[in-house]
Each structure stands twice: as structure tokens, then as C-alpha cells.
Design an enzyme around this catalytic site. Sequence first.
Site, PDB file in Angstrom:
ATOM      1  CE  LYS A  75     -12.312  23.221 -37.827  1.00  0.00           C
ATOM      2  NZ  LYS A  75     -11.257  24.128 -38.304  1.00  0.00           N
TER       3      LYS A  75
ATOM      4  CB  CYS B 270      -3.684  24.490 -36.108  1.00  0.00           C
ATOM      5  SG  CYS B 270      -4.833  25.827 -36.377  1.00  0.00           S
TER       6      CYS B 270
HETATM    7  C1  FMN Z   1     -11.028  28.154 -42.995  1.00  0.00           C
HETATM    8  C2  FMN Z   1      -9.941  27.139 -42.881  1.00  0.00           C
HETATM    9  C3  FMN Z   1      -9.994  26.178 -41.883  1.00  0.00           C
HETATM   10  C4  FMN Z   1      -8.990  25.207 -41.754  1.00  0.00           C
HETATM   11  N1  FMN Z   1      -9.079  24.253 -40.788  1.00  0.00           N
HETATM   12  C5  FMN Z   1      -8.142  23.267 -40.716  1.00  0.00           C
HETATM   13  C6  FMN Z   1      -8.239  22.202 -39.776  1.00  0.00           C
HETATM   14  O1  FMN Z   1      -9.184  22.122 -39.001  1.00  0.00           O
HETATM   15  N2  FMN Z   1      -7.274  21.258 -39.765  1.00  0.00           N
HETATM   16  C7  FMN Z   1      -6.215  21.280 -40.618  1.00  0.00           C
HETATM   17  O2  FMN Z   1      -5.374  20.397 -40.584  1.00  0.00           O
HETATM   18  N3  FMN Z   1      -6.092  22.272 -41.542  1.00  0.00           N
HETATM   19  C8  FMN Z   1      -7.021  23.261 -41.610  1.00  0.00           C
HETATM   20  N4  FMN Z   1      -6.896  24.258 -42.552  1.00  0.00           N
HETATM   21  C9  FMN Z   1      -5.745  24.238 -43.472  1.00  0.00           C
HETATM   22  C10 FMN Z   1      -6.106  23.588 -44.805  1.00  0.00           C
HETATM   23  O3  FMN Z   1      -6.457  22.248 -44.636  1.00  0.00           O
HETATM   24  C11 FMN Z   1      -4.933  23.671 -45.785  1.00  0.00           C
HETATM   25  O4  FMN Z   1      -3.816  23.008 -45.247  1.00  0.00           O
HETATM   26  C12 FMN Z   1      -4.524  25.100 -46.089  1.00  0.00           C
HETATM   27  O5  FMN Z   1      -5.665  25.927 -46.151  1.00  0.00           O
HETATM   28  C13 FMN Z   1      -3.761  25.233 -47.386  1.00  0.00           C
HETATM   29  O6  FMN Z   1      -4.507  24.758 -48.475  1.00  0.00           O
HETATM   30  P1  FMN Z   1      -5.388  25.717 -49.441  1.00  0.00           P
HETATM   31  O7  FMN Z   1      -4.489  26.825 -49.903  1.00  0.00           O
HETATM   32  O8  FMN Z   1      -5.870  24.816 -50.534  1.00  0.00           O
HETATM   33  O9  FMN Z   1      -6.510  26.229 -48.598  1.00  0.00           O
HETATM   34  C14 FMN Z   1      -7.899  25.235 -42.665  1.00  0.00           C
HETATM   35  C15 FMN Z   1      -7.844  26.203 -43.668  1.00  0.00           C
HETATM   36  C16 FMN Z   1      -8.841  27.158 -43.786  1.00  0.00           C
HETATM   37  C17 FMN Z   1      -8.745  28.186 -44.875  1.00  0.00           C
END
Ligand code: FMN
Lengths: 234, 234, 293, 293
Positions: free
Chosen positions: C42, C122
Site C-alpha cells: 500500500k 491517485c
Molecule cells: C481499494 C484500492 C486501493 C488502492 N490503493 C492504491 C494505492 O495505495 N496506491 C496506488 O498506487 N494504487 C492504488 N490502487 C490502484 C491499484 O494499484 C491499481 O492501479 C488499479 O486498481 C488498477 O488495477 P486493477 O484493475 O487490477 O485493480 C488501489 C486500488 C484499489 C481498488
Amino acid sequence: MFSVRVKNVTKHSKDTVTVTFNVSFRSFPGQFVMLNLPGHEEIPLSLSSPDSVTVRAVGETTEALVNIQPGELLGIKGPMGRPFSIPNGTALLIAGGIGIAPLIYLHDYIIGRGGEVKILYGVRTSEELINHRRFENIKISTDNGSAGFHGNVIDLLKVEDRPDRYSRIYCCGPEIMLRKLYDFFKENKLLRKVEFALERYMKCGMGVCGSCALENGLMVCSEGPVFNGVELEW
Amino acid sequence: MFSVRVKNVTKHSKDTVTVTFNVSFRSFPGQFVMLNLPGHEEIPLSLSSPDSVTVRAVGETTEALVNIQPGELLGIKGPMGRPFSIPNGTALLIAGGIGIAPLIYLHDYIIGRGGEVKILYGVRTSEELINHRRFENIKISTDNGSAGFHGNVIDLLKVEDRPDRYSRIYCCGPEIMLRKLYDFFKENKLLRKVEFALERYMKCGMGVCGSCALENGLMVCSEGPVFNGVELEW
Amino acid sequence: MLDIELCGIKMRNPLMLASGILGSYSSSLNRIAENAGAVVTKSVGAEEREGYRNPVLINYGDGFVNAVGLSSPGAEVFSKELKNFRGGCPLIVSLFGSSPEEIAHLTSFFPFADAFEINLSCPHAEKVGLAVGSDPTLVREIVTYVKKSTSKPVFAKLSPNVNDIVEIGKAAEKGGADGVVAINTIRGMSIDILSRKPVLSNISGGVSGEAIKPIALKCVWDLYENLKIPVIGVGGITTWKDVVEFMLAGAEAVQIGSAHFYSYKLFFSLKESLLAYVRKNEPLKEIIGMAHG
Amino acid sequence: MLDIELCGIKMRNPLMLASGILGSYSSSLNRIAENAGAVVTKSVGAEEREGYRNPVLINYGDGFVNAVGLSSPGAEVFSKELKNFRGGCPLIVSLFGSSPEEIAHLTSFFPFADAFEINLSCPHAEKVGLAVGSDPTLVREIVTYVKKSTSKPVFAKLSPNVNDIVEIGKAAEKGGADGVVAINTIRGMSIDILSRKPVLSNISGGVSGEAIKPIALKCVWDLYENLKIPVIGVGGITTWKDVVEFMLAGAEAVQIGSAHFYSYKLFFSLKESLLAYVRKNEPLKEIIGMAHG
Ligand SMILES: Cc1cc2nc3c(=O)[nH]c(=O)nc-3n(C[C@H](O)[C@H](O)[C@H](O)COP(=O)(O)O)c2cc1C
Ligand SMILES: Cc1cc2nc3c(=O)[nH]c(=O)nc-3n(C[C@H](O)[C@H](O)[C@H](O)COP(=O)(O)OP(=O)(O)OC[C@H]3O[C@@H](n4cnc5c(N)ncnc54)[C@H](O)[C@@H]3O)c2cc1C
Ligand SMILES: Cc1cc2nc3c(=O)[nH]c(=O)nc-3n(C[C@H](O)[C@H](O)[C@H](O)COP(=O)(O)OP(=O)(O)OC[C@H]3O[C@@H](n4cnc5c(N)ncnc54)[C@H](O)[C@@H]3O)c2cc1C
Ligand SMILES: Cc1cc2nc3c(=O)[nH]c(=O)nc-3n(C[C@H](O)[C@H](O)[C@H](O)COP(=O)(O)O)c2cc1C
Ligand code: FES
Ligand code: FES
């Protein structure tokens, strides 16, 4: 997420109520919902029956919930989580404080199917007791001796009963109590029979964010909240 | 979209082949696929059997397809579209040129279920004929008289048969021929019995873009390609 | 047959845990590390930060909208937590902050990290998120500072909420980034029609999951065409076919977040499926970028 | 009870056909016009344009990726085609082009149009699409020119593929736009893992359908907060609940495209469902923007 309306609010004590919804959920005892009172935080609450939660005011959201009025809207996600397993003999339910909530549902569920249940229910003072007269086979303990056994629920367990006589044992309450029960059952080599309903701070409630991780990496929201004793590393 | 491999290519004439796939589709006669030979355009082709298309080279993509080799990959969307309806008596199939393709499937489908079929098959010259000897009850016409009846398939229909004797009539071929058949059947008050398999330039093939719209607003890709005579406004 | 080397980091497979998913505690990271190629924590900042109030996540059927926010225990506390990481696979620490100095300072707390990822993107965190990541000059400067602060590889995580992701990717490359990660979530929101209010406490959040797969894939494709450094693909990856699709588009490795909703055995299953794939085809590293030209 | 007035155009309901869906011929527009509040034509340019080769549309489960491209018969031919429009509801002609003059000139071909929509935002058409719509100065100038060329209402259709859609929306407003339409499709692509090639002939295209709903909703929300002119919402709307959600977010009307994949009776069904909704609630026009503050 979907919305339900509050049908009924039953006050048990100055800080504890049962909120009944206008819909009944397909669910099992031990499962919880993420409940969102608009304008407040979304919080996890165990079902105390297929159509209710029983909640104690400990902070902002629970405070608001205790004062909710019939007709108000609530956002609900769930029911979700792993439920208690069903016993195939007499069940022992051990509750501490508001930990009684999911055990009310479990009790009614087992009785409704012709099973037998015994409850040990510990609270700090008799004012905290929720509706305990509805249960037939119940023993109470209070820390201050204001009702039932004087002492905590673990002491009650030790004097009152032989836990190995039960087919399954279910525990819910403050973590400090659960850990003591864990030690006790571990010592008595009964862990395999025991299920613990745990609480952790939850953000997503969907097994994604990881904020409810246990020490062994299991997620309380998606893999619990009910865990068998042998799954825990306490 | 998914991919299939070419199992077999049967050459009927210098510009017409049947391409057989390594998989057979759940489909009905009259349905088509959007077929994509990588590097070329995606084009609509009627199924000539559950596992084949029969295609005539008229432009870039069909040209490439006529020269495809077994083992090559093809992208497929479908089968899709409204199929021919099933007759409950003897069926009359009227084909013009490559319009025979979906009617081959329909013929085999009806015969396979014990029904009776008569085919009228018109082409410009005998060299265009596809595998016509496989059909038992067939009459042929050629514009230049090189085989069968000398004239077009509508003249053949007029001399050869009484269309009202058939329970259902199916037409596929160049639009000019279909429009003439439409007029003929309209005059004879038989339109309700007649189904036309139409072609239109198609882009999406999914009923979204609207490039295959008929004069009455119906979409050939999603509501056709087969239409009953009374649905058309010609 | 699945192993890759990403900027000198040896990984048993190209499957990485995306930041923010199951990545706040060593206990869950340890568990994922049993099968993953690498895990990303995270995102952590200098000070403790609360993040947003619940509800913070919606499942809308095609994906998720989250506004967890950059909740963080602060670098010092988090580095203690991460000391319990058992090292089942490489550990990448994700960092955020509002200035180059602030972010660069964070690396010193994590000497045990195998690499760093800078979260430039973000979509729902004021000042430390997208505001930072949509300015090419600032991005370049941040990366330069972070690179100076550590000898470990540094990845820049990019946002799709920009005119041109390639421009930002190039800025990161010029700053010395060892790789770029694309994409973070896409700005989005949801409204509850009964209460007539936004569902998320923060009103809006970021869209992730299967819905965004074609969008992420296009970003990876464009970055691969225009950058020299490796691209790590993320966004909607759920099945082994998605992994192959991203690698064909040019991803050297992929990250997976939302799909953990379906199973915590995901990395195990994907690994097994990819093994079956490479047995019938070439090793995975050979298909990188093969769909181009 | 569903009727609205949009910049002086009276509509029997707020449901509009989105540009590019079933909008190339009068025959299909006539059919949709039986139940729609208004129809928008396929975008038209000055000259005939081919668009891209097939395949041009992928259904990826959560939505579509299309690269139909700005195929157009040219304004003169299209105006003849549209003369067969029977006027079942207001007709809005969508225009594209690469310069203010070029686009403004197009309005003269369609004296029968009830309004014009300027497509500033096609993500996959070189020079006439997004390149035009991501530059606020150019957007303002285009709108100014088009407004001068006609007395009919002019809407600017915005793209989500920008740093800040509000900035572009404000530019359109300053140019004199009567309303903005948000959003057009989002850049995306798909790769076939067997042939190892992009599926679309044009490599990439635009994502539409349910997947993009939360993204579109957020754009509508932001535009409503920051502009004075009406916002028309589009992107992923499929059910009556989506319509209500967009109106709560601030849309005065909505457009629907991809969902016609499910049914051509869509406007009829939505209209009936919305009637049921307003019978239990207030008239639709009263819920516009109600989810705000
Ligand atoms: C609940 C949640 C929390 C996330 N927290 C972060 C974070 O702290 N830092 C970050 O760079 N990306 C964060 N992301 C983005 C994910 O790392 C990723 O880039 C994004 O969800 C797309 O990938 P996915 O479709 O496989 O989830 C978060 C995504 C979700 C769903
Ligand atoms: C699976 C599960 C089932 C539960 N069932 C019940 C129940 O049936 N009845 C009942 O009264 N309570 C139950 N709880 C506890 C309940 O969720 C917390 O009391 C509530 O979240 C506190 O919110 P607040 O805003 O009132 O208090 P706050 O002011 O936010 O905090 C008060 C205390 O509650 C804790 N807390 C706050 N938010 C959460 C959260 N999202 N998850 C867990 N703990 C939190 C805080 O750490 C603090 O100790 C359950 C918790 C879990 C995890
Ligand atoms: C429902 C349907 C079923 C069909 N079934 C068959 C069949 O079984 N066998 C067969 O040989 N042909 C069939 N066709 C016609 C076939 O699709 C065209 O011959 C083919 O698309 C031409 O492509 P090309 O690149 O070879 O020719 P081009 O060089 O592109 O054009 C040659 C001719 O084909 C027309 N055409 C081009 N693209 C399309 C298109 N996407 N849709 C319709 N017409 C087009 C052009 O207008 C032109 O008249 C069918 C068409 C439709 C709509
Ligand atoms: C096949 C297809 C063609 C389109 N053509 C156009 C177009 O010509 N002009 C335009 O402004 N938008 C066009 N769009 C975008 C739609 O009008 C709409 O903005 C977008 O699809 C999002 O809405 P939806 O999710 O309801 O489809 C097209 C979309 C699709 C799917
Ligand atoms: S609360 Fe997010 S994983 Fe359990
Ligand atoms: S080809 Fe697009 S609607 Fe028929």
C-alpha cells in the site's frame, strides 16, 4: 449496495438497540452486513436475525444508529462472510457484551431446527443485558455481581459446565475475552470444536483492501468473521 | 470474438470455395458469422453448414479467403442473425448465384429432418454452379443457356412450378433478383409464405452502428438477415 | 519458464500484487508472496494519514470504484510493520507525497525494499495524487530526486486521467525512472438513487477492475511504442489471457489488484495457467510486445 | 410527466439517441424517434470519409471498443438522406471537422435540424477528433464560429481523455455553447491472443457501454458544479436507474448509445419505467442535480 428501510427499533438499554429492516435477508448466523446510515460511516454489523442488527453505541455511527427512527433509509452491502457451522449435537454459545448479537441469530436458528443450545452470557453490569429472558437455557455472569454469577464468563464456564460435552462451541465478544477462551480451549485440547466470531477494523468489507488482515494473513471480512480455533495463531 | 482454424478448403470453381472450420457451430440455416481473416477486413458470410462458409471472390477479402490454406486462423463473431423458419410441408428454395450458400445449409437441415425440398438455382453460366449434383430435386437456369433452363430463375419459376403448392418459399441472391421475386409473389398474394435472406454493407455486425438499416428501419445484422416478405417495404 | 528479470530484480513470474490491495500488513503480503512474482505495498507517506471514511469501495458489476484514499500509518510505523515481511518474493514499497524532497526522503525508511514505486496518480487524493502526476516537469523532478536517494530500481506509476500518458511517461524516463507502471484508477463515482446521494463518502473515487482493461491496455501499448524503459501493465487483469494480452501489448510484468475480489488463490491459479500456456508456446518473456508492427 | 425543455427544444422525455448509433439513415432514426425525446445523427463532415476497415467493434463483456471512425457520406449527401426524417422528435445533427470555419460551414446544409452537436472528441480519428477537443482555445473558437453560423442551439460534445474536462467545458461555455454533452468514448484497445494482433483494424478505438458509467457520471457531476449551461449525460446508460442517477448528478437530459445492443425497444421500455418512477416521485425535471450538496 441496496437500500432498506427501518421497520422497527427496539431499545434494550440506554446504549443498545435492535434495528429491524423491512426486508429479511437470505443469510446464515454469523454473517454480517456493511451498513451505511447516509451521512455517517459505513460499519460492519452482525445480523442478529435475518432482518435485524443489534447495535451498541460506542462511537459516532453506532450512536446515530441507536437513535434511528422507523422509516429511515439504510444502505446495505451483504449479507456476507463465512457463517457459523451448524452443530450436530448440543451447542454451547459464549457471549461477552454486544458479542451476543450474532449468537442470538445462531440460537434461534438452532432451536428452530430442533437443536439444543446452552448460552453463557457475560456482561459488566446487569444494565447491559439484552433481552436475556427470551433464552431458555442461559447462565449469566456480571463483573460486578449485579446479576447471575459474580465474575467473568470464563470463570463461569469453568464452574458451570464441562465444555467437552458439547458438539460445538461458539464464542463472540471482546478480543481480550476471546483470547482467554482460546487459551483455555487450547489447553483443554478442544480448539477444533470452537468457533470464534472476530472483529477487525474494516474499510472495504469486500476482501480487497486488506485492512482487516489477521496475524496469519486471513481476512476477517471475506474469510471470516467466523474462524475455527485451529485456524487462528494466537 | 474467438478463433477457429481452417480444416479444409473445397474449390468449386475458379472464384468460389467452401471453407470448413475445425469447429462446428450451434446454429440454424440463414444465420451468418462475421469472419475476420487477420490482416483483412471482417466480412459477413452465411453459414453453408454448421462448420463452413461458401464464399465467392468479389473483392479484396473474399479474394484472400478463396486462397486460404488449411491450418490458418480465422476470427469469428457469431453465429448470429435471425434464421430461416422451418417449413411444415414441402419447401421451395430459390437461389441466385452465391445466394445458394445459406440455402445449402437449409436444404440439408430440412432433408436431415425428413422434409421435402425443391431447389431452383439460377446462375449466369454453368461454370458458376456449385456442387449442384448433390441436390436431388433441383432445376437449374443459366442466363446464357449453358446448362438447364435458358433464362433467369424467375422465368424458370414461372414455367416450372406453381409456387402456391409449397408451404414455404426461401429466396437468396442478388438484390435485383430478390426484388423481382418480391414483386412476383406480391402479385400472386404469396408474400406471407416467402422469406428473403438479404445482404447489406455491415460494419459492426452487432446491431449498434446502423450501417445495415433497411428502408423500413429494420437492421439486417440483428433483425435479419432473413425477413418475411410482409416485413419488407419494397 | 515464467521467470523474468525486471530492472535487475529476479522474479519467478511476471505477476505482481498491485499497490493498495491486501498490502497494508506483512501478514497478508506474506501470504500473497507465496505465489506472486513480487508484491507492492500500500502507498505510504511521511506522516500518518487517515484516508477517507467508509464507504470507500463500490462493486458496480463491471469493476470497482474506490476512495480508500492514501490512508497511511506513516513511513516509520509502516517500516516496522514491513520488517515482518518474510521475503517470499521481492518487496516493492509504494511511496506518495507532495514534493520531490518529501517523497525522496521516504526511501531511507525502507532499506530492505527491493525497489520503489512512486504513486504519481491517485485520482481522489488532494495535493498528493493526480495533481502531482499530471505535470511532466514535476514528475521528472520527483523521479530525479527519488533516484538520487536510493540505489534500488524506481518505478513511476502513471495515471490515465491525463491528456497524454506518453508525455508523463517520457518525463519519468528523463528523470531516470527504471520503469513505468500503468495505470492507476480512473476518476469515477456512483450515486444511490434511493438516498439520492453519492455512495462514496468522498463523493468520487477511482475506477478499477475488468471495466478498465481496454483502457489500460491502450496506455501500455502507447508507452511501449514511445519509451525505452520497461512498462509494467496494470488495470483489470483477471485471467491468464489478460496477462498474455498485456504482455503482447508490451508489458514486461503485470500487476493485479481488484481481481483478488474473486480469489486469494489468484496468483497460484494464474501461474498454473500460464505454465500450461508456455508449454504450448514460447517462454513468456519472448512474447513481450509481439502484437506491435 | 417526463417532458423537458432543453435550451428551448421541447422534448417528450429526456432520452436522446447518442451520435453514431443507428444514426446514419433516416429509416432507423425514424424508428427510434417513435419513443425517444430527441435523436442525434451520426457525425457528419464536409467531405466523404471512409472510416476504418472492419472489424470496427468489439464487445468485451463490460462494454464495447469501437473504431468505426468518423465515416461520413459528406454533408451534402447526408442532408439529402436526412430529408426523409419524418420528425417524430427533434433532430440534432452531429458535426465534425478540423477547423472552426470548416465545422461552422456545415450547419448551412441542415436548415431542418433542431439543434447541432459538435463532436470535439472522437478518440480514434486523427486531426478531427480528440486533437481538436483537448485544446481549450480551439474549442472556444469552434463553438463561437458555429454559434455565429446558426440560430439553433449548439451543444459541445466533450471527451474524457483530457486532464480536466471542466476546463474544456468552460471553454465551450465561453464560446457560447448552449449545452455540453459528456462523455464521448475513452481510448482503449483489445488484442487477440491467438493471432497476437490488435482486434480492431485501427489498432485502438473508444470504450463505451456499462463499463464507463462511473467515469461518465463523475464528468457530469463536475461539469454541473462548474458550468451554468445544461449538461447532457452520456456513457453506459442502460437502465432507468442509470437515467435517474445521471439526472441526480446534474444531467438535464441523457443520451444512450451502446445499450441499443440489448434492444431497439429501449426507449420505449425506459420511458415506461421512468413513468412508473415519476408516479411515485416528483417529475423528472425536479430531480436534476439533487445529489449535490
Ligand atoms: C481499494 C484500492 C486501493 C488502492 N490503493 C492504491 C494505492 O495505495 N496506491 C496506488 O498506487 N494504487 C492504488 N490502487 C490502484 C491499484 O494499484 C491499481 O492501479 C488499479 O486498481 C488498477 O488495477 P486493477 O484493475 O487490477 O485493480 C488501489 C486500488 C484499489 C481498488
Ligand atoms: C464482523 C463484525 C461484526 C460486528 N458486529 C457488531 C454488532 O453486531 N453489533 C455492534 O454493536 N457492533 C458490531 N461490530 C462492531 C462495530 O462495527 C463497531 O462498533 C463500529 O464500527 C464502531 O463505529 P462508530 O462510528 O460508532 O465508532 P468509532 O467512533 O468509529 O470507533 C469506536 C470503536 O469502534 C472501532 N471501529 C470503528 N470502525 C470500525 C469498523 N469499520 N470495523 C470495525 N471496528 C471499527 C474503532 O476501532 C473503535 O474502537 C462488528 C464489527 C465487525 C468487524
Ligand atoms: C448477411 C450476409 C451474408 C452473406 N453471405 C455470403 C456468403 O455466404 N458468401 C459470399 O460469398 N458472400 C456473402 N455475403 C457477401 C459478402 O459479405 C461480401 O461479398 C464481402 O463482404 C465482400 O468483401 P470484399 O472485401 O471481398 O469485397 P470489397 O472489395 O470490399 O467489395 C466488393 C463488394 O462487396 C460489398 N461489401 C463489402 N463489404 C461488405 C460488408 N461488410 N457487408 C456486405 N457487403 C459488403 C461491397 O459493397 C461491394 O459491392 C454476405 C453478406 C451479408 C450481409
Ligand atoms: C459504434 C459507435 C459509434 C459512435 N460514433 C460516434 C460519432 O459518430 N460521433 C460521436 O460524437 N460519438 C460517437 N460515438 C460515441 C457515442 O455517441 C457515446 O458518446 C458513447 O458511446 C458513450 O455512450 P454509450 O455508453 O451509451 O454508448 C459512437 C459510439 C459507438 C459505440
Ligand atoms: S475490509 Fe478490506 S479486505 Fe477486509
Ligand atoms: S452492421 Fe452495425 S447495425 Fe448492422
